[in-house]
Motif scaffolding. Structure first.
Motif, short mmCIF file in Angstrom:
data_model
loop_
_atom_site.label_atom_id
_atom_site.label_comp_id
_atom_site.label_asym_id
_atom_site.label_seq_id
_atom_site.Cartn_x
_atom_site.Cartn_y
_atom_site.Cartn_z
N HIS A 103 -31.96 -38.18 -52.64
CA HIS A 103 -30.63 -37.74 -52.24
C HIS A 103 -30.53 -36.22 -52.28
O HIS A 103 -31.23 -35.56 -53.03
N VAL A 104 -29.63 -35.69 -51.47
CA VAL A 104 -29.43 -34.25 -51.42
C VAL A 104 -29.02 -33.71 -52.79
O VAL A 104 -28.30 -34.39 -53.54
N ASP A 105 -29.56 -32.56 -53.15
CA ASP A 105 -29.27 -31.90 -54.42
C ASP A 105 -29.87 -32.58 -55.65
O ASP A 105 -29.54 -32.21 -56.77
N HIS A 106 -30.71 -33.56 -55.45
CA HIS A 106 -31.32 -34.19 -56.62
C HIS A 106 -32.57 -33.45 -57.11
O HIS A 106 -33.12 -33.79 -58.14
N GLY A 107 -32.98 -32.42 -56.33
CA GLY A 107 -34.04 -31.55 -56.83
C GLY A 107 -35.38 -31.64 -56.10
O GLY A 107 -36.41 -31.23 -56.65
N LYS A 108 -35.36 -32.10 -54.85
CA LYS A 108 -36.61 -32.23 -54.11
C LYS A 108 -37.29 -30.87 -53.90
O LYS A 108 -38.49 -30.71 -54.16
N THR A 109 -36.50 -29.90 -53.45
CA THR A 109 -37.05 -28.58 -53.17
C THR A 109 -37.55 -27.92 -54.45
O THR A 109 -38.64 -27.34 -54.49
N LYS A 110 -36.74 -28.06 -55.49
CA LYS A 110 -37.09 -27.47 -56.78
C LYS A 110 -38.40 -28.09 -57.29
O LYS A 110 -39.26 -27.40 -57.83
N ASN A 146 -35.30 -36.92 -62.32
CA ASN A 146 -35.20 -35.46 -62.49
C ASN A 146 -33.96 -35.07 -63.29
O ASN A 146 -33.09 -35.88 -63.54
N LYS A 147 -33.91 -33.81 -63.67
CA LYS A 147 -32.77 -33.19 -64.38
C LYS A 147 -32.53 -33.83 -65.75
O LYS A 147 -31.38 -33.98 -66.18
N ASP A 154 -33.03 -32.49 -68.35
CA ASP A 154 -32.57 -31.43 -69.26
C ASP A 154 -31.04 -31.36 -69.32
O ASP A 154 -30.47 -30.77 -70.24
N VAL A 155 -30.37 -31.96 -68.34
CA VAL A 155 -28.91 -31.84 -68.28
C VAL A 155 -28.25 -32.73 -69.34
O VAL A 155 -28.68 -33.86 -69.56
N SER A 204 -38.14 -32.49 -65.50
CA SER A 204 -37.13 -31.48 -65.21
C SER A 204 -37.82 -30.46 -64.31
O SER A 204 -38.70 -29.73 -64.75
N ALA A 205 -37.40 -30.47 -63.04
CA ALA A 205 -38.00 -29.53 -62.09
C ALA A 205 -37.63 -28.11 -62.49
O ALA A 205 -38.39 -27.17 -62.27
N LYS A 206 -36.45 -27.98 -63.11
CA LYS A 206 -35.97 -26.66 -63.48
C LYS A 206 -36.81 -26.08 -64.63
O LYS A 206 -37.29 -24.96 -64.56
P1 GDP Z 1 -32.66 -30.95 -52.89
O1 GDP Z 1 -31.44 -30.92 -52.03
O2 GDP Z 1 -33.00 -32.34 -53.32
O3 GDP Z 1 -33.84 -30.23 -52.32
O4 GDP Z 1 -32.25 -30.22 -54.28
P2 GDP Z 1 -32.63 -28.77 -54.81
O5 GDP Z 1 -34.04 -28.70 -55.20
O6 GDP Z 1 -32.12 -27.77 -53.86
O7 GDP Z 1 -31.77 -28.75 -56.14
C1 GDP Z 1 -30.36 -28.86 -56.13
C2 GDP Z 1 -29.77 -28.15 -57.32
O8 GDP Z 1 -30.17 -28.79 -58.52
C3 GDP Z 1 -30.23 -26.70 -57.44
O9 GDP Z 1 -29.16 -25.92 -57.86
C4 GDP Z 1 -31.32 -26.77 -58.49
O10 GDP Z 1 -31.45 -25.57 -59.20
C5 GDP Z 1 -30.81 -27.88 -59.39
N1 GDP Z 1 -31.91 -28.56 -60.08
C6 GDP Z 1 -33.02 -29.08 -59.53
N2 GDP Z 1 -33.80 -29.63 -60.49
C7 GDP Z 1 -33.16 -29.48 -61.66
C8 GDP Z 1 -33.46 -29.84 -63.02
O11 GDP Z 1 -34.50 -30.42 -63.33
N3 GDP Z 1 -32.54 -29.54 -63.94
C9 GDP Z 1 -31.39 -28.89 -63.64
N4 GDP Z 1 -30.55 -28.62 -64.61
N5 GDP Z 1 -31.07 -28.51 -62.39
C10 GDP Z 1 -31.94 -28.79 -61.41
#
Ligand code: GDP
Length: 478
Positions: free
Chosen positions: A80-87, A183-184, A186-187, A219-221
């Motif tokens: 899903h969008v914003d779930h951290g694929k790019t990260k 993912n995430k 750490d949140v 945690s991709a972050k």
């Molecule tokens: P995409 O739309 O799936 O490609 O999502 P992004 O990689 O752009 O990530 C969306 C948002 O989530 C960004 O603001 C990232 O910094 C944040 N994010 C991604 N991975 C993590 C993680 O492991 N932990 C936290 N806290 N934030 C993350």
């Protein structure tokens, strides 16, 4: 006009833009003294290649098991969008890509390869770095199955969302093995266990519950769990997939990305699937051809030879091919050019034919009568979830009779996107837009692919049209 006259004599009242069935074609051919052969695009391409003594299937069959060596898995990241694929793709890349002598300036070429030490061996994994299932569907629509494993990213603070399910559907439809990256973690409030529970509903059951899908918390972050994920990928590849190819033959593979560069001409990112690609090879990529002038990896470093699963940027093609086009090495430049020319001619003819063959509300009833379709597949996009749901339930209540099934294969709120059109292409569906329109570029793609889109602002009109189409009462518009 000449054919219509002959058909008329045969008792078939045809119009210029009417589709005919195979039997009629055969009769028409017999009438004119020809043998009619109906070819699929694949058949046609096979014939084009055969004219140059190239038989890819025979080559594959002649492949000796002892010539096959292990190749790295090719992985796509979805979710899903914003779930951290790019990260995640960034995290994997920055921790594992081999530094290049070119200062390590990484560039996005559509795919990259990482190396890691796994059970005492240096192992590689190839990642397609266009995240999301849009690219995946687009490639599949062109017949290219390059992905071995899909990493499904689900944010532990959000859970399973619509695009998570879509990604699961796409991966399962393609028969691709799924690994879940939770993912995430750490949140605060992240609940990785909940994700495991939610996904069981979709047939994705973690090994911890006795299923066969690997789940890895990451945690991709903070870049934690990345190595565990990479190891899970290699484990899955070794245990469930027999990924081998013969590097000692002419290369074949798929174009993952292609663009026109001001200074360098056509730049194509190619993923080698079998054989080894070398500088100087005469190449055909879809309808583009040329000699490989130079190759680069994603670090900008020059590459002399690209072995199976290795993504490389290549220079030297005459034109820009489409993403998802397959490539092969031809015996010489002349042959490469001739194959490309023949394909281009075939493609032009097919585009014309395809526009008429795809299902539309206007030709639906004919198709039903001829038995070429049994299901009316619809995609509904609307400006609000309420109207989408209302439209969907009214459509599903339609009396459709026994011969046809009506299926809503996708619905959503928002503009009609390229992904909707891709889905419509793959599943031969009609798109219904309720108070929404496509972007100009999306309309162009739909026109090119012959996908029928209908727009409404009154639910009743949409229902009426679909009902009329099912009954064969909708008048064609020319
Ligand atoms: P995409 O739309 O799936 O490609 O999502 P992004 O990689 O752009 O990530 C969306 C948002 O989530 C960004 O603001 C990232 O910094 C944040 N994010 C991604 N991975 C993590 C993680 O492991 N932990 C936290 N806290 N934030 C993350």
């Amino acid at each position: 006009a000449a054919l219509i006259a002959v058909l008329f004599r045969m008792g078939e009242m045809a119009t210029a833009n009417q589709s005919l069935d195979e039997d009629t074609f055969t009769l028409l051919g017999a009438e004119l003294g020809y043998d009619v052969q109906i070819l699929s695009p694949e058949d046609e391409d096979r014939e084009i290649l055969e004219a140059f003594d190239i038989d890819l299937e025979a080559e594959d069959e002649a492949e000796d098991d002892k010539d096959l060596v292990a190749r790295p898995p090719v992985v796509t990241v979805m979710g899903h969008v914003d779930h951290g694929k790019t990260k995640l793709l960034d995290a994997i890349r920055s921790t594992h890509v081999i530094d290049t002598e070119h200062g390590g300036i990484t560039q996005h070429i559509g795919a990259y390869q990482v190396h890691l030490d796994y059970e005492g061996q240096d192992r590689a994994i190839t990642f397609i770095d266009t995240p999301g299932h849009e690219a995946f569907t687009q490639m599949r629509a062109r017949g290219a199955d390059v992905t071995d494993i899909a990493v499904l990213v689900v944010a532990a603070d959000d859970g399973v969302m619509p695009q998570t399910i879509e990604a699961v559907n796409h991966a399962q439809a393609a028969g691709v093995k799924i690994i879940v990256a939770v993912n995430k973690i750490d949140v605060d409030g992240a609940n990785p266990e909940k994700i495991r529970g939610q996904l069981t509903e979709y047939g994705i059951v973690t090994e911890e519950y006795g299923g066969d899908t690997m789940f890895v918390d990451i945690s991709a972050k903070l870049r934690t769990g990345i190595d565990d994920l990479l190891e899970a990928i290699l484990y899955t590849a070794d245990a469930d997939l027999d990924l081998r190819a013969n590097p000692n033959r002419d290369a074949r593979g798929v174009a993952i990305e292609a663009k026109l560069d001001q200074g360098r001409g056509a730049v194509v990112t190619a993923l080698v699937q079998t054989g080894t690609l070398r500088i100087g090879d005469s190449l055909v990529v879809g309808t583009a051809h040329g000699r490989v002038r130079a190759m680069f990896d994603d670090g900008g470093g020059a590459v002399e030879e690209a072995e199976p699963s290795r993504p490389v940027q290549i220079l030297g093609m005459s034109t820009v091919p489409a993403a998802g086009d397959s490539f092969l090495v031809a015996p010489d430049d002349r042959t490469a050019r001739q194959i490309a020319d023949k394909r281009e001619a075939a493609q032009r003819a097919a585009t014309l034919a395809k526009r008429r063959k795809r299902i539309s509300l206007e030709n639906l009833n004919d198709a039903l009568k001829q038995g070429t379709v049994q299901t009316l597949n619809l995609i509904i996009k609307g400006d609000a979830s309420g109207s989408v749901e209302a439209l969907e339930s009214s459509l599903l209540e339609l009396e459709v009779g026994d011969e046809v099934a009506l299926q809503i294969i996708h619905r959503g709120v928002g503009a009609i996107t390229q992904n909707d059109v891709n889905l419509a292409t793959v599943d031969n569906a009609i798109i219904i837009g309720f108070n929404v329109r496509p972007a100009e570029r999306v309309q162009e793609i739909a026109d090119r692919e012959g996908v029928d889109m209908k727009f409404y602002s009154v639910i009743y009109s949409a229902i009426e049209d679909v009902e009329a189409a099912l009954k064969g009462m909708l008048k064609p518009i020319f």
